[in-house]
Design an enzyme around this catalytic site. Sequence first.
Site, PDB file in Angstrom:
ATOM      1  N   GLN A  75       0.830  -1.215   0.000  1.00  0.00           N
ATOM      2  CA  GLN A  75       0.000   0.000   0.000  1.00  0.00           C
ATOM      3  C   GLN A  75       0.865   1.266   0.000  1.00  0.00           C
ATOM      4  O   GLN A  75       0.538   2.257   0.662  1.00  0.00           O
ATOM      5  CB  GLN A  75      -0.956  -0.006   1.196  1.00  0.00           C
ATOM      6  CG  GLN A  75      -2.141  -0.926   1.003  1.00  0.00           C
ATOM      7  CD  GLN A  75      -3.017  -0.527  -0.201  1.00  0.00           C
ATOM      8  OE1 GLN A  75      -3.124   0.634  -0.566  1.00  0.00           O
ATOM      9  NE2 GLN A  75      -3.646  -1.522  -0.814  1.00  0.00           N
ATOM     10  N   SER A  76       1.945   1.263  -0.752  1.00  0.00           N
ATOM     11  CA  SER A  76       2.841   2.425  -0.772  1.00  0.00           C
ATOM     12  C   SER A  76       2.196   3.630  -1.470  1.00  0.00           C
ATOM     13  O   SER A  76       1.807   3.552  -2.640  1.00  0.00           O
ATOM     14  CB  SER A  76       4.139   2.045  -1.491  1.00  0.00           C
ATOM     15  OG  SER A  76       4.884   3.200  -1.788  1.00  0.00           O
ATOM     16  N   ASN A  77       2.148   4.737  -0.735  1.00  0.00           N
ATOM     17  CA  ASN A  77       1.691   5.998  -1.336  1.00  0.00           C
ATOM     18  C   ASN A  77       2.757   6.572  -2.259  1.00  0.00           C
ATOM     19  O   ASN A  77       2.449   7.206  -3.267  1.00  0.00           O
ATOM     20  CB  ASN A  77       1.404   7.030  -0.236  1.00  0.00           C
ATOM     21  CG  ASN A  77       0.337   6.545   0.714  1.00  0.00           C
ATOM     22  OD1 ASN A  77      -0.798   6.310   0.315  1.00  0.00           O
ATOM     23  ND2 ASN A  77       0.694   6.377   1.981  1.00  0.00           N
TER      24      ASN A  77
END
Length: 334
Positions: A75-77
């Site tokens: 879930q890397s922004n």
Amino acid sequence: MPSKVMHRKLNIVCEPTPLAASGRLSELLGVELFIKRDDLAGPTLGGNKARQLEYYFGAALSEGADTILITGAVQSNFARLAVAVARAQGMHPIVQLEDRVPGKSDLYRESGNVFLSRLMDAEIMTYPLGEDEAGADGALQERADALKVEGRRPYVIHLSEGHPPLGALGYVDAAKETLDQKDDFDVFVVASGSGSTHAGLLAGLRGAGSGARVIGSCVRRSAAQQGPRVFRTMKLLARLYPGAASVADADIRVWDGALTPGYGQLGPPGIDAIKTMAIYEGLMLDPVYTAKSFAAVLALVESGEITRGSRVCYVHTGGLAALFAYEDVIASCS
Ligand SMILES: Cc1ncc(COP(=O)(O)O)c(C=O)c1O
């Protein structure tokens, strides 16, 4: 004498981001709370990493890159934003998703940031480990080397320590931008992950002559590990921005009271922070970073470290997309 940032930068962020006075939370907490809305910085749901990418993309464009490679949690922004900026620049985005958070659902693996990166047709690689920054970078470099053989011009945004912390320069800028909006804060509170945002903000404040304290809320490592990491980043940052050289180790304050159970996992302080912000301000926090940084504001006001009446700047670093990937976790805590 404030030192100047002299590196090529691609404009991504609509500056300045708003600095919003928070009446209801100020009343609840007994402080003067302002929210620096960096959740509104940049494309595709924004976030702090947009400021950091201004410098990485500046460097990539200087090198004539046609492909951007980045690694991060599922879930890397950072990865999602890099994909968006790459697309807008006509570059090919490659993201490597690391298995950093144990026992997550299909929702976590497919929704939120992953969904957005797929929608932008990013090339997605996976990396089986979550605590191997050098290995993750090595895998990206291998892919970049293969691309070079094909005649492509890849640019790798590194995760591991030791590389020039170009992203921190984005928060040197943010410090100045915020002081131009209001110059008498007593304390800033921000999430501290890689430490680039924390280091850049602190260096930028000191470089601009502000003595405001900066409290970094640990999202991935204990305070005992994170403090030295931020200090090492500060030393590297001093090579890019001389104002960082004067920041002493003792000036780096980290707090890890909301870290448990670990990176990408929510404990009671994080859940409480998400709900408090939602109910008092109608603003959303994310489960991985800002839940833990706003939990620091709540806990440190409670403990008295942030004294009543203080002027507090809470840096909202974004991450909204990930909230949807944690819907099941948050719902189960209602
Ligand atoms: C929403 C959000 N806030 C804070 C951070 C932490 O920033 P840094 O890695 O610069 O410490 C991140 C990192 O990915 C993020 O995505």
